[in-house]
Design a protein around this motif. Sequence first.
Motif, PDB file in Angstrom:
ATOM      1  N   LEU A 126       0.850  -0.918  -0.091  1.00  0.00           N
ATOM      2  CA  LEU A 126      -0.009  -0.104  -0.059  1.00  0.00           C
ATOM      3  C   LEU A 126       0.853   1.395  -0.090  1.00  0.00           C
ATOM      4  CD1 LEU A 126      -2.562   1.506   0.205  1.00  0.00           C
ATOM      5  CD2 LEU A 126      -2.654   1.008   2.587  1.00  0.00           C
ATOM      6  N   ALA A 127       1.798   1.332   0.825  1.00  0.00           N
ATOM      7  CA  ALA A 127       2.904   2.306   0.923  1.00  0.00           C
ATOM      8  C   ALA A 127       3.564   2.674  -0.406  1.00  0.00           C
ATOM      9  CB  ALA A 127       3.917   2.356   2.002  1.00  0.00           C
ATOM     10  N   LEU A 128       3.824   1.454  -1.068  1.00  0.00           N
ATOM     11  CA  LEU A 128       4.547   1.802  -2.560  1.00  0.00           C
ATOM     12  C   LEU A 128       3.487   2.316  -3.580  1.00  0.00           C
ATOM     13  CD1 LEU A 128       6.648  -1.618  -2.578  1.00  0.00           C
ATOM     14  CD2 LEU A 128       7.489   0.760  -2.383  1.00  0.00           C
ATOM     15  N   GLN A 129       2.251   1.991  -3.434  1.00  0.00           N
ATOM     16  CA  GLN A 129       1.345   2.310  -4.267  1.00  0.00           C
ATOM     17  C   GLN A 129       1.033   3.927  -3.955  1.00  0.00           C
ATOM     18  OE1 GLN A 129      -0.680   0.188  -6.684  1.00  0.00           O
ATOM     19  NE2 GLN A 129       1.303  -1.141  -6.357  1.00  0.00           N
ATOM     20  N   GLU A 130       0.810   4.100  -2.919  1.00  0.00           N
ATOM     21  CA  GLU A 130       0.542   5.698  -2.601  1.00  0.00           C
ATOM     22  C   GLU A 130       1.599   6.474  -2.964  1.00  0.00           C
ATOM     23  OE1 GLU A 130      -2.480   5.106   1.342  1.00  0.00           O
ATOM     24  OE2 GLU A 130      -0.645   5.108   1.650  1.00  0.00           O
ATOM     25  N   GLU A 131       3.094   6.077  -2.923  1.00  0.00           N
ATOM     26  CA  GLU A 131       3.946   6.775  -3.296  1.00  0.00           C
ATOM     27  C   GLU A 131       3.639   7.084  -5.065  1.00  0.00           C
ATOM     28  OE1 GLU A 131       7.642   5.277  -2.301  1.00  0.00           O
ATOM     29  OE2 GLU A 131       7.075   5.143  -0.233  1.00  0.00           O
ATOM     30  N   LEU A 132       3.375   6.108  -5.568  1.00  0.00           N
ATOM     31  CA  LEU A 132       3.224   6.255  -7.170  1.00  0.00           C
ATOM     32  C   LEU A 132       2.040   7.116  -7.235  1.00  0.00           C
ATOM     33  CD1 LEU A 132       3.761   2.682  -8.233  1.00  0.00           C
ATOM     34  CD2 LEU A 132       5.346   4.642  -8.594  1.00  0.00           C
ATOM     35  N   LEU A 133       0.891   7.425  -6.762  1.00  0.00           N
ATOM     36  CA  LEU A 133      -0.039   8.009  -7.182  1.00  0.00           C
ATOM     37  C   LEU A 133       0.345   9.389  -7.737  1.00  0.00           C
ATOM     38  CD1 LEU A 133      -3.127   7.389  -7.330  1.00  0.00           C
ATOM     39  CD2 LEU A 133      -3.420   8.501  -5.161  1.00  0.00           C
ATOM     40  N   PRO A 134       0.955  10.331  -6.854  1.00  0.00           N
ATOM     41  CA  PRO A 134       1.210  11.731  -7.224  1.00  0.00           C
ATOM     42  C   PRO A 134       1.830  11.855  -8.735  1.00  0.00           C
ATOM     43  CG  PRO A 134       1.867  11.461  -4.941  1.00  0.00           C
ATOM     44  CD  PRO A 134       1.552  10.196  -5.646  1.00  0.00           C
ATOM     45  N   GLY A 135       2.441  10.930  -9.178  1.00  0.00           N
ATOM     46  CA  GLY A 135       3.176  10.947 -10.447  1.00  0.00           C
ATOM     47  C   GLY A 135       2.366  10.340 -11.328  1.00  0.00           C
ATOM     48  N   SER A 136       1.221   9.817 -11.179  1.00  0.00           N
ATOM     49  CA  SER A 136       0.277   9.005 -12.152  1.00  0.00           C
ATOM     50  C   SER A 136      -0.617  10.020 -12.806  1.00  0.00           C
ATOM     51  CB  SER A 136      -0.207   7.894 -11.491  1.00  0.00           C
ATOM     52  OG  SER A 136      -1.353   8.184 -10.379  1.00  0.00           O
ATOM     53  N   GLN A 137      -0.589  11.170 -12.408  1.00  0.00           N
ATOM     54  CA  GLN A 137      -1.609  12.279 -12.896  1.00  0.00           C
ATOM     55  C   GLN A 137      -1.634  12.353 -14.701  1.00  0.00           C
ATOM     56  OE1 GLN A 137      -3.824  13.114 -10.986  1.00  0.00           O
ATOM     57  NE2 GLN A 137      -2.647  12.372  -9.138  1.00  0.00           N
ATOM     58  N   ALA A 138      -0.530  12.071 -15.124  1.00  0.00           N
ATOM     59  CA  ALA A 138      -0.404  12.077 -16.692  1.00  0.00           C
ATOM     60  C   ALA A 138      -0.770  10.785 -17.336  1.00  0.00           C
ATOM     61  CB  ALA A 138       1.176  12.452 -16.876  1.00  0.00           C
ATOM     62  N   HIS A 139      -1.001   9.836 -16.473  1.00  0.00           N
ATOM     63  CA  HIS A 139      -1.499   8.545 -17.112  1.00  0.00           C
ATOM     64  C   HIS A 139      -2.619   8.274 -16.199  1.00  0.00           C
ATOM     65  CE1 HIS A 139       2.559   8.390 -18.724  1.00  0.00           C
ATOM     66  NE2 HIS A 139       3.229   8.815 -17.235  1.00  0.00           N
ATOM     67  N   PRO A 140      -3.992   8.568 -16.916  1.00  0.00           N
ATOM     68  CA  PRO A 140      -5.227   8.252 -16.233  1.00  0.00           C
ATOM     69  C   PRO A 140      -5.544   6.753 -16.050  1.00  0.00           C
ATOM     70  CG  PRO A 140      -5.363   9.068 -18.574  1.00  0.00           C
ATOM     71  CD  PRO A 140      -3.876   9.219 -18.032  1.00  0.00           C
ATOM     72  N   TRP A 141      -5.201   6.110 -17.091  1.00  0.00           N
ATOM     73  CA  TRP A 141      -5.376   4.593 -17.000  1.00  0.00           C
ATOM     74  C   TRP A 141      -4.702   3.863 -15.796  1.00  0.00           C
ATOM     75  CZ3 TRP A 141      -9.965   3.207 -18.554  1.00  0.00           C
ATOM     76  CH2 TRP A 141     -10.666   4.070 -19.586  1.00  0.00           C
ATOM     77  N   GLY A 142      -3.244   4.372 -15.600  1.00  0.00           N
ATOM     78  CA  GLY A 142      -2.203   3.899 -14.759  1.00  0.00           C
ATOM     79  C   GLY A 142      -2.765   4.305 -13.433  1.00  0.00           C
TER      80      GLY A 142
END
Length: 188
Positions: A126-142
């Motif tokens: 969960l912590a790893l997934q939450e760290e990725l969330l802010p950088g995923s804005q440019a990838h809506p499907w991701g």
Amino acid sequence: MYSDIVILRGLLQGPRHGYEIKKYIARIDGGLLNNNTLYPALRRFEQRGEVEKVAEEVSPGRPPRKVYRLTAQGRARLLSLLAVADPLVLMKEEEFQVRVGLFDLVEPEVRRRIVEARRDCVEHSLALQEELLPGSQAHPWGMRVLRFNIERHRLELAWLDELEAALEETPHDPTGDPTGNPTGNAAG
């Protein structure tokens, strides 16, 4: 380990022939276990003395079918596999869930170790997934995948809370047998 656990569990309530074992397992895994996994495992268990194979007459003129029976050594092997609380094993949902489904066979301390190890895995993921969330804005499907996984992890953590509460409430059957039969040889 998962397939070994479900195969041995399939024999816990009494002797079965291979097709019966396969049908039992199909109800658990949706039919993923095939003959190329089942029969080599049964041979391996037989070679180690964990399973005994006997020929059972079906009807006159037909060849006998092979029936497998769990031995005391096989029961001990099953309990040993269920007690594994290695985080690398418990990262896999099926490994964790098969153990929880058979918690009635293991000691309360083993149950706690398994739940704690799974909690550590889920919290880390969960912590790893939450760290990725802010950088995923440019990838809506991701981002959709990340949000789904984050929600799934949070739901599992809530379920783990429920399991921990249930561990406090549930007495342990000292026979380790869901049938209550101290020999572990229930009719199946």
